[in-house]
Design a protein around this motif. Structure first.
Motif, PDB file in Angstrom:
ATOM      1  N   HIS A   1       0.788  -1.101  -0.225  1.00  0.00           N
ATOM      2  CA  HIS A   1       0.000   0.013   0.126  1.00  0.00           C
ATOM      3  C   HIS A   1       0.939   1.290   0.213  1.00  0.00           C
ATOM      4  N   VAL A   2       0.130   2.316  -0.331  1.00  0.00           N
ATOM      5  CA  VAL A   2       1.006   3.645  -0.479  1.00  0.00           C
ATOM      6  C   VAL A   2      -0.054   4.792  -0.172  1.00  0.00           C
ATOM      7  N   ARG A   3       0.164   5.482   0.394  1.00  0.00           N
ATOM      8  CA  ARG A   3      -0.760   6.915   0.962  1.00  0.00           C
ATOM      9  C   ARG A   3      -0.162   8.232   0.539  1.00  0.00           C
ATOM     10  N   ASN A   4      -0.149   8.545  -0.820  1.00  0.00           N
ATOM     11  CA  ASN A   4       0.580   9.725  -1.114  1.00  0.00           C
ATOM     12  C   ASN A   4      -0.254  10.807  -1.793  1.00  0.00           C
ATOM     13  N   GLY A   5      -1.657  10.511  -2.017  1.00  0.00           N
ATOM     14  CA  GLY A   5      -2.846  11.114  -2.390  1.00  0.00           C
ATOM     15  C   GLY A   5      -3.146  10.676  -3.779  1.00  0.00           C
ATOM     16  N   TRP A   6      -4.266  11.635  -4.078  1.00  0.00           N
ATOM     17  CA  TRP A   6      -5.171  11.201  -5.338  1.00  0.00           C
ATOM     18  C   TRP A   6      -5.231  12.498  -6.173  1.00  0.00           C
ATOM     19  N   ILE A   7      -4.999  12.317  -7.476  1.00  0.00           N
ATOM     20  CA  ILE A   7      -5.139  13.725  -8.166  1.00  0.00           C
ATOM     21  C   ILE A   7      -6.267  13.497  -9.138  1.00  0.00           C
TER      22      ILE A   7
ATOM     23  N   VAL B   1      -5.557  17.923  -5.657  1.00  0.00           N
ATOM     24  CA  VAL B   1      -5.107  16.583  -5.148  1.00  0.00           C
ATOM     25  C   VAL B   1      -5.814  16.440  -3.687  1.00  0.00           C
ATOM     26  N   ASP B   2      -6.148  15.327  -3.481  1.00  0.00           N
ATOM     27  CA  ASP B   2      -6.475  15.003  -1.991  1.00  0.00           C
ATOM     28  C   ASP B   2      -5.583  14.119  -1.256  1.00  0.00           C
ATOM     29  N   LYS B   3      -4.906  14.544  -0.369  1.00  0.00           N
ATOM     30  CA  LYS B   3      -3.562  13.930   0.313  1.00  0.00           C
ATOM     31  C   LYS B   3      -4.313  12.736   1.081  1.00  0.00           C
ATOM     32  N   ARG B   4      -5.554  12.681   1.312  1.00  0.00           N
ATOM     33  CA  ARG B   4      -5.883  11.631   2.232  1.00  0.00           C
ATOM     34  C   ARG B   4      -5.839  10.150   1.444  1.00  0.00           C
ATOM     35  N   ALA B   5      -5.905  10.203   0.429  1.00  0.00           N
ATOM     36  CA  ALA B   5      -6.061   9.184  -0.390  1.00  0.00           C
ATOM     37  C   ALA B   5      -4.956   8.296  -0.680  1.00  0.00           C
ATOM     38  N   GLY B   6      -4.914   7.064  -1.489  1.00  0.00           N
ATOM     39  CA  GLY B   6      -3.805   6.357  -1.500  1.00  0.00           C
ATOM     40  C   GLY B   6      -4.114   5.073  -2.458  1.00  0.00           C
TER      41      GLY B   6
ATOM     42  N   ALA C   1      10.640   6.780 -13.087  1.00  0.00           N
ATOM     43  CA  ALA C   1      11.029   8.154 -12.528  1.00  0.00           C
ATOM     44  C   ALA C   1      10.258   9.186 -12.898  1.00  0.00           C
ATOM     45  N   GLY C   2       9.552   9.169 -14.185  1.00  0.00           N
ATOM     46  CA  GLY C   2       8.633  10.155 -14.773  1.00  0.00           C
ATOM     47  C   GLY C   2       7.284   9.945 -14.739  1.00  0.00           C
ATOM     48  N   ILE C   3       6.859   8.748 -14.265  1.00  0.00           N
ATOM     49  CA  ILE C   3       5.498   8.450 -13.801  1.00  0.00           C
ATOM     50  C   ILE C   3       4.887   8.293 -12.627  1.00  0.00           C
ATOM     51  N   PHE C   4       4.019   9.225 -12.258  1.00  0.00           N
ATOM     52  CA  PHE C   4       3.891   9.139 -10.667  1.00  0.00           C
ATOM     53  C   PHE C   4       5.004   9.208  -9.835  1.00  0.00           C
ATOM     54  N   PRO C   5       6.013  10.041  -9.877  1.00  0.00           N
ATOM     55  CA  PRO C   5       7.160  10.018  -9.161  1.00  0.00           C
ATOM     56  C   PRO C   5       7.041   9.997  -7.690  1.00  0.00           C
ATOM     57  N   GLU C   6       5.879  10.526  -7.398  1.00  0.00           N
ATOM     58  CA  GLU C   6       5.691  10.579  -5.879  1.00  0.00           C
ATOM     59  C   GLU C   6       4.683   9.976  -5.340  1.00  0.00           C
ATOM     60  N   GLY C   7       4.097   8.934  -6.241  1.00  0.00           N
ATOM     61  CA  GLY C   7       3.285   7.773  -5.797  1.00  0.00           C
ATOM     62  C   GLY C   7       1.785   8.233  -5.739  1.00  0.00           C
ATOM     63  N   HIS C   8       1.270   9.140  -6.401  1.00  0.00           N
ATOM     64  CA  HIS C   8      -0.256   9.528  -6.449  1.00  0.00           C
ATOM     65  C   HIS C   8      -0.686   8.417  -7.125  1.00  0.00           C
ATOM     66  N   VAL C   9      -2.372   8.373  -7.134  1.00  0.00           N
ATOM     67  CA  VAL C   9      -3.175   7.776  -7.882  1.00  0.00           C
ATOM     68  C   VAL C   9      -4.081   8.572  -8.669  1.00  0.00           C
ATOM     69  N   THR C  10      -4.574   8.349  -9.800  1.00  0.00           N
ATOM     70  CA  THR C  10      -5.489   9.244 -10.449  1.00  0.00           C
ATOM     71  C   THR C  10      -6.586   8.750 -11.087  1.00  0.00           C
TER      72      THR C  10
END
Length: 429
Positions: free
Chosen positions: A124-130, A178-183, A274-283
């Motif tokens: 799992h990862v929790r870095n937010g939803w865009i 961006v909603d940072k509660r998501a993952g 390195a260039g696709i979702f580099p900070e671990g977001h989901v969309t």
């Protein structure tokens, strides 16, 4: 969701999930305080939270744990509902509306808290939803949505085009929020983790045991099964979503059981990652026929979206998603696609989760609207409290009658018409 009727490789999640806990079909008739029907997030969460209260609970699943939508969704854990805060307050009034906002806003917390508390083997990862905006009107809506949630104390921020492009790896959106509660989670591993936690709490789980009928006699419910044995219980909680079929009269025509399709590439190279979702977001985006995408825990790029209403007939039914992915992310052109899968989702008339109590002691939960991971985890906890205490205030939405879609027999025709209209109004990628 439902397995396609022709030979396919396993879904991405089935291929990479943690092993399920041991379960067996129902071999002999049993009694329980509460019978839960359905081994997805809602049913498993209900069973877990009831068992933790000391309630004797039996869960029956027609296939395997997480066979339906809980094991086949995109794995995005997005809080909230389809409606924005202002709309929910207008729909439900200030008191119930505020309660619903608190419930909806905490659904992602419920998932990640359970994973941690029960030490689940769930990537799992929790870095937010865009949410990317596909046209100027959608961009205004997205920025207003962020402002509404921010007024309720949420870490929600508007994004411009350059910010979205950097965080996603695609320049196809005009901006968003961006909603940072998501993952994100491995969804089938999470379903299996819930099952293991429920078993450890004392719940009894039986798989490969379809329920074929429900009957109430002298204040008790009897569930007959295709295998022969039955379960007698004081209360029943039905959590089959798009797979309830004819188990309860009128339930199936109250939803549209649309098909959703997903594809996943082979693991991307380090250079591409390195260039696709580099900070671990989901969309997911603002289209009516929305697209949703993310990286999985092994570096595959996953995309989901519309598909034929009918069951798929071959790999060509996923070709449109493969084309869209390359348009959105031209840098992945030439990367092979390893997985294709699909299944049914339950869409309600008002795009809200529905709770029904058609007879005393029978509680029915149906409708996820694309937020099912967190929503149904939290709904299970709420239903467990309601069943255990009788307090209707425990339920996030009021109990409602079962109301069918008009002209349900023609649903394929009007769904296809709506899809055609949305395709024209959404515009190209």
């Amino acid at each position: 969701m439902q397995q396609a009727p022709f030979p396919l490789s396993p879904s991405l999640w089935a291929a990479t999930a943690a092993a399920p806990p041991p379960t067996d079909p129902l071999q002999a008739s049993a009694q329980a305080d509460v019978l839960v029907i359905g081994g997805g997030y809602a049913g498993l969460s209900t069973a877990l939270h009831l068992a933790e209260r000391g309630v004797k609970v039996v869960l029956l699943e027609a296939r395997e744990i997480g066979f339906g939508g809980s094991g086949r969704n995109g794995g995005q854990v997005i809080p909230g509902l389809k409606y924005d805060p202002d709309a929910m307050l207008a729909m439900f009034g200030p008191e119930r509306g505020e309660r619903l906002l608190r419930f909806a806003g905490a659904t992602a917390d419920a998932v990640f808290d359970l994973i941690e508390r029960h030490a689940m083997d769930v990537p799992h990862v929790r870095n937010g939803w865009i949410q990317g905006a596909h046209n100027p009107a959608a961009l205004r809506t997205a920025h207003d949505r962020a402002a509404q949630w921010a007024r309720h104390g949420v870490d929600a921020q508007p994004l411009d085009r350059a910010q979205v492009a950097r965080l996603i790896g695609s320049d196809k959106y005009l901006g968003g929020w961006v909603d940072k509660r998501a993952g994100a989670i491995q969804p089938l591993s999470y379903a299996r983790g819930l099952a293991r936690a429920a078993l450890n709490a004392g719940a009894v789980l039986h798989t490969e045991t379809p329920v074929t009928g429900l009957k109430r006699v002298d204040g008790k419910w009897t569930a007959s099964t295709a295998r022969g044995p039955s379960v007698v219980a004081d209360r029943v909680v039905m959590c089959t979503n798009a797979y309830g079929g004819g188990l309860w009269p009128g339930l199936k025509p109250s939803i549209i059981d649309a098909n959703t399709f997903q594809v996943a590439t082979a693991p991307l190279s380090e250079r591409l990652r390195a260039g696709i979702f580099p900070e671990g977001h989901v969309t997911s985006d603002t289209r009516n026929l929305l697209l949703y995408f993310r990286l999985d825990h092994q570096g595959r790029l996953l995309m989901g979206g519309r598909g034929p209403f009918r069951e798929p007939r071959g790999d060509a039914d996923w070709a449109h998603l493969e084309r869209v992915m390359v348009k959105m992310f031209p840098q992945v052109a030439g990367t092979p696609f390893e997985y294709r899968w699909c299944g049914r989702v339950a869409i309600t008339r008002d795009y809200m989760p529905h709770l029904h109590e058609p007879q005393p002691g029978l509680l029915v939960d149906i409708g996820c609207q694309g937020r099912g991971v967190g929503l149904q985890t939290s709904m299970g906890r709420a239903m467990a409290e309601y069943v255990a205490t009788g307090d209707a205030n425990a339920l996030p939405v009021p109990l409602s009658p079962i109301v069918p879609f008009p002209l349900y027999g023609l649903r394929r025709l009007y769904v296809n018409a709506v899809v055609t209209w949305y395709r024209m109004t959404d515009g190209g990628v």
